[in-house]
Design a protein around this motif. Structure first.
Motif, mmCIF file in Angstrom:
data_model
loop_
_atom_site.group_PDB
_atom_site.id
_atom_site.type_symbol
_atom_site.label_atom_id
_atom_site.label_comp_id
_atom_site.label_asym_id
_atom_site.label_seq_id
_atom_site.Cartn_x
_atom_site.Cartn_y
_atom_site.Cartn_z
ATOM 1 N N UNK A 379 0.824 -1.218 0.000
ATOM 2 C CA UNK A 379 0.000 0.000 0.000
ATOM 3 C C UNK A 379 0.858 1.268 0.000
ATOM 4 N N UNK A 380 2.161 1.106 -0.045
ATOM 5 C CA UNK A 380 3.048 2.265 -0.044
ATOM 6 C C UNK A 380 4.015 2.161 -1.207
ATOM 7 N N UNK A 381 4.181 3.253 -1.945
ATOM 8 C CA UNK A 381 5.147 3.308 -3.031
ATOM 9 C C UNK A 381 6.190 4.373 -2.690
ATOM 10 N N UNK A 382 7.453 3.988 -2.817
ATOM 11 C CA UNK A 382 8.566 4.889 -2.529
ATOM 12 C C UNK A 382 9.494 4.900 -3.736
ATOM 13 N N UNK A 383 9.755 6.065 -4.274
ATOM 14 C CA UNK A 383 10.662 6.182 -5.417
ATOM 15 C C UNK A 383 12.092 6.356 -4.935
ATOM 16 N N UNK A 415 1.260 6.784 0.496
ATOM 17 C CA UNK A 415 0.787 5.699 1.347
ATOM 18 C C UNK A 415 -0.709 5.454 1.132
ATOM 19 N N UNK A 416 -1.190 4.353 1.698
ATOM 20 C CA UNK A 416 -2.618 3.979 1.638
ATOM 21 C C UNK A 416 -3.115 3.838 0.205
ATOM 22 N N UNK A 417 -2.290 3.207 -0.636
ATOM 23 C CA UNK A 417 -2.664 3.018 -2.042
ATOM 24 C C UNK A 417 -3.358 1.669 -2.180
ATOM 25 N N UNK A 418 -4.527 1.696 -2.749
ATOM 26 C CA UNK A 418 -5.258 0.455 -3.018
ATOM 27 C C UNK A 418 -5.021 0.027 -4.457
ATOM 28 N N UNK A 419 -5.395 -1.210 -4.753
ATOM 29 C CA UNK A 419 -5.266 -1.705 -6.122
ATOM 30 C C UNK A 419 -6.127 -0.854 -7.045
ATOM 31 N N UNK A 420 -5.534 -0.410 -8.134
ATOM 32 C CA UNK A 420 -6.244 0.435 -9.091
ATOM 33 C C UNK A 420 -6.080 1.919 -8.851
ATOM 34 N N UNK A 421 -5.533 2.314 -7.694
ATOM 35 C CA UNK A 421 -5.308 3.743 -7.421
ATOM 36 C C UNK A 421 -4.123 4.254 -8.241
ATOM 37 N N UNK A 422 -4.289 5.461 -8.772
ATOM 38 C CA UNK A 422 -3.216 6.078 -9.555
ATOM 39 C C UNK A 422 -2.693 7.308 -8.817
#
Length: 798
Positions: A379-383, A415-422
């Motif tokens: 649920x978290x993406x970090x670049x 944070x708090x990214x669900x499937x399909x969230x952009x």
């Protein structure tokens, strides 16, 4: 020579200037070519016009900010000012994947980040910004490797893990249809003092009747597979081992799991490493206890699925481990007992994209722990980006779910990214200088824990377009000793001068200095320039608009006379230390205005006819008069007092000139008005006007105005006098009588009050003396009582 030294250190000249000077960044850089100029700052431009420089100016004067170049009459078409750009080379849209679709996409066909490749053209000081989009794809494949501590304390945990394969496969079906699982175990380095090296302990390290396997560092039990039953079968065959100290050699195992991609079978999908233990860890430096001093080399050393170099290489450091986990896109889940939660939470803070879960004493909750940790990580993406070239910087800004924005360190993650969230990221890249090799650079940007990455190609603008049209060995540059480019000569090696006319090895300082002295004087370039190759190159000032010019730098545009703290009074320009005034101004400081409007008096005459207008102000010819227009006369008798008697005799037939009124007071025209409001006001008139208020012999006031209009003297007078009213006798007498009566009554009341107080005090004194009087209490000898007392002689008191 000294002169040559001055020239070759010219680029350092700007360092002696004040760092706080405004707008001088381009000038003080002392750029000798167009390429050097555009690298100073994005606001700097280079004037390529051939006849732009004046005598005494150096080539570096061509480099200035754009507005200054325009003001210095450099045509816009001849200003070199290249700009950077952003070009997208590969822009495949993010994948909208559905788990229910029969045809499954391969991992390499799934796109979660867009665009995939860009080319940036960078100019020094000018940032270029682009946007990246990230979208979590549904049903994304997952590889999970379970790395377990098989020291003796984990005996009961192994029993619960034996059925982990099929149970975890069933649970993960809710997340992805493409799931693989693997298994590995670790204990400790096989040297003293970590394990007992006695022959019996090497065979069975456990005490008592416990049957344990030989100690080992790391063993790959099962490569990643989609067969849960195979996982259960192989794990069921595992046996507990043992060691001497409490910390375990888990870092050796994590390193091998990360770097041995082919042996483990990692795919380019989501990679999860579950690290299960109930103890701490050894790290770099601890190997010295066993005589191991060689740093971990970070390479794969698996033979027959066993780590064979544990006795040779030290434990890896945390930083080394972080690098390898990041390079291989592995997300780590630390499943540890509650006792060691604080230790591994500190480790989590050092390892990006990692999580910590509390493992029960017998690992019964391991499946729930893995699911929860995976959901938290995904649920978290970090670049993150690769190493940046020297002088290049990057700034991130995140635009996350519900429009939440982040900058700084928070600009790299959402944070708090669900499937399909952009979500999207705005990335700004800026270069401070050109690389020494002048070639393109490539940097990679990727989300941590994902295999996809964005390739950014950096091209650098290190020269101007006009440089490509340069003429080598041009005749414009003194016998072909330089390349004529961008309006000036770029000298060949060993040549100096504005036109490359000198060789730094052949000229003599004495010859150069002689050509730089004005009228054979002693000052070289008037002490305001440097003698370069027999030609004066004038010094630069902190303020770029202030310049030295002339063959001997004898002129400047800032050492002229000032007025009101302004150069040339603000009404001219300074040319070679002399003011060139604007129209209608004269004087050494252009402070003398030729306009006469400021000298006009209220009557329309220049200086009221009593002076001359000089430099916009009046100079009165009669010393009695003063003021801006010679209207004020402090020593003159007052106008009102001067005309009082005549106005009194003509207006009211009274005053000292009553008898001579006809002869002495006919010099003005008298106009009577009813009250003071009818008198003319100064604001209503375009001629001098004076208001007067005077008193006559009877203490009466009269009001009038005196004015001169068209050489005619006019007097407006109020026809009625304002006299004070006489006193009223009756109230005065009544008041005096009343006052005397009141005072008498007051005195009587006071006397009466004093008498009453005195009488009361005397009476009180009498009463007190009466109470204190003492009388004689003896008996009267002739007094006989009327009562006779008789005693019964027989009474005995009974």
């Amino acid at each position: 020579s000294q002169r040559d030294s001055v020239f070759w250190t010219g680029k350092l000249f700007a360092s002696f200037l004040s760092p706080f000077s405004e707008g001088s960044e381009c000038i003080k850089a002392n750029a000798q070519s167009c390429g050097e100029c555009i690298q100073v700052a994005e606001t700097c431009g280079w004037c390529a016009a051939e006849k732009f420089l004046t005598e005494g100016q150096s080539k570096s004067a061509r480099c200035d900010d754009l507005e200054s170049l325009k003001k210095r009459n450099c045509a816009v078409t001849t200003i070199e000012n290249p700009r950077g750009s952003v070009n997208i080379n590969k822009n495949k849209p993010v994948t909208n994947r559905n788990k229910d679709v029969a045809e499954k996409l391969k991992p390499e066909q799934i796109t979660q980040i867009q665009p995939q490749k860009l080319t940036l053209t960078l100019r020094s000081g000018e940032p270029q910004t682009f946007e990246l989009k990230f979208k979590r794809a549904e049903d994304y494949p997952i590889d999970l490797y379970y790395l377990m501590d098989l020291s003796f304390s984990m005996k009961d945990d192994l029993e619960n893990v034996k059925n982990l394969g099929t149970d975890l496969m069933r649970e993960m079906q809710e997340i992805t249809s493409d799931f693989r699982i693997g298994f590995g175990s670790f204990v400790e380095k096989t040297v003293m003092p970590y394990i007992s090296t006695t022959p019996a302990r090497l065979i069975n390290p456990c005490t008592g009747n416990q049957n344990c396997t030989s100690p080992f560092s790391y063993k790959n039990v099962l490569n990643l597979t989609d067969k849960g039953d195979e996982f259960n079968r192989l794990v069921s065959q595992q046996q507990i081992s043992g060691n001497l100290d409490s910390p375990e050699g888990g870092f050796d195992a994590i390193m091998q799991v990360a770097v041995c991609e082919n042996q483990i079978g990692w795919r380019n999908v989501t990679r999860l490493l579950v690290f299960s233990t109930d103890a701490g860890f050894h790290f770099a430096g601890d190997g010295k206890l066993g005589g191991i001093v060689l740093p971990n080399d970070g390479r794969c050393h698996l033979e027959n699925n066993m780590y064979t170099m544990s006795h040779y290489y030290d434990y890896p450091s945390i930083a080394h481990l972080v690098q390898k986990l990041s390079d291989h896109n592995i997300q780590t889940i630390f499943a540890v007992t509650e006792e060691f939660q604080p230790v591994y939470k500190e480790l989590k803070n050092l390892i990006p994209k990692s999580a910590v879960g509390t493992l029960s004493s017998n690992s019964s909750n391991v499946i729930k722990l893995i699911i929860d940790a995976y959901n938290s990580l995904s649920s978290e993406v970090i670049l993150e980006n690769g190493r940046l070239p020297d002088g290049v910087s990057m700034n991130y800004k995140s635009i996350c779910k519900n429009g939440v924005e982040g900058t700084g360190d928070n600009g790299r993650k959402c944070s708090n990214i669900s499937i399909g969230d952009e979500v999207s990221f705005k990335i700004s890249i800026e270069s401070k200088k050109c690389p020494s090799h002048g070639k393109a650079e490539i940097i990679k940007i990727k989300p941590l824990g994902f295999t996809e990455e964005v390739e950014v190609v950096l091209n650098f603008i290190c020269n101007c377009q006009c440089a490509a049209k340069g003429k080598p060995n041009s005749e414009m540059c003194h016998e072909g000793n330089g390349t004529f480019e961008c309006g000036s000569c770029k000298c060949n090696d060993g040549r100096i001068g504005r036109l490359c006319e000198c060789s730094k090895d052949e000229v003599r300082t004495e010859d150069l200095d002689a050509n730089c002295r004005k009228d054979n004087g002693t000052d070289i370039c008037s002490n305001t320039g440097d003698c370069v190759c027999g030609t004066c190159e004038c010094k630069k000032r902190e303020i770029p608009t202030e310049i030295y010019t002339g063959k001997y730098c004898e002129c400047d545009n800032f050492n002229c006379d000032r007025s009101n703290n302004k150069l040339c009074g603000g009404h001219g320009r300074c040319d070679c230390r002399k003011c060139v005034c604007d129209a209608n101004y004269t004087g050494s400081a252009c402070d003398c205005s030729l306009e006469t409007a400021t000298c006009l008096a209220k009557n329309g005459q220049i200086c009221n006819g009593r002076g001359t207008c000089d430099c916009g102000s009046c100079k009165c010819t009669n010393p009695k008069f003063q003021g801006p227009t010679c209207e004020i006369c402090p020593t003159c008798p007052g106008v009102c007092a001067e005309h009082k008697d005549c106005v009194q005799c003509r207006g009211f037939e009274a005053g000292e000139k009553k008898d001579t009124c006809q002869d002495e007071c006919n010099y003005f025209q008298l106009i009577k008005v009813k009250d003071r409001d009818k008198l003319p006001q100064p604001t209503d008139q375009s001629f001098p006007l004076t208001h007067c208020k005077e008193r006559d012999a009877n203490d009466c006031w009269f009001y009038y105005t005196y004015a001169i209009r068209n050489e005619t003297k006019e007097v407006y007078v109020v026809e009625t006098l304002e006299c004070p009213a006489g006193p009223d006798i009756i109230p005065i007498v009544a008041g005096v009588v009343a006052g005397i009566v009141l005072i008498g009554l007051a005195l009587l009341l006071i006397w009466k009050l004093l008498m009453i107080i005195h009488d009361r005090r005397e009476f009180a004194k009498f009463e007190k003396e009466k109470m204190n009087a003492k009388w004689d209490t003896g008996e009267n000898p002739i007094y006989k009582s009327a009562v006779t007392t008789v005693v019964n002689p027989k009474y005995e008191g009974k």
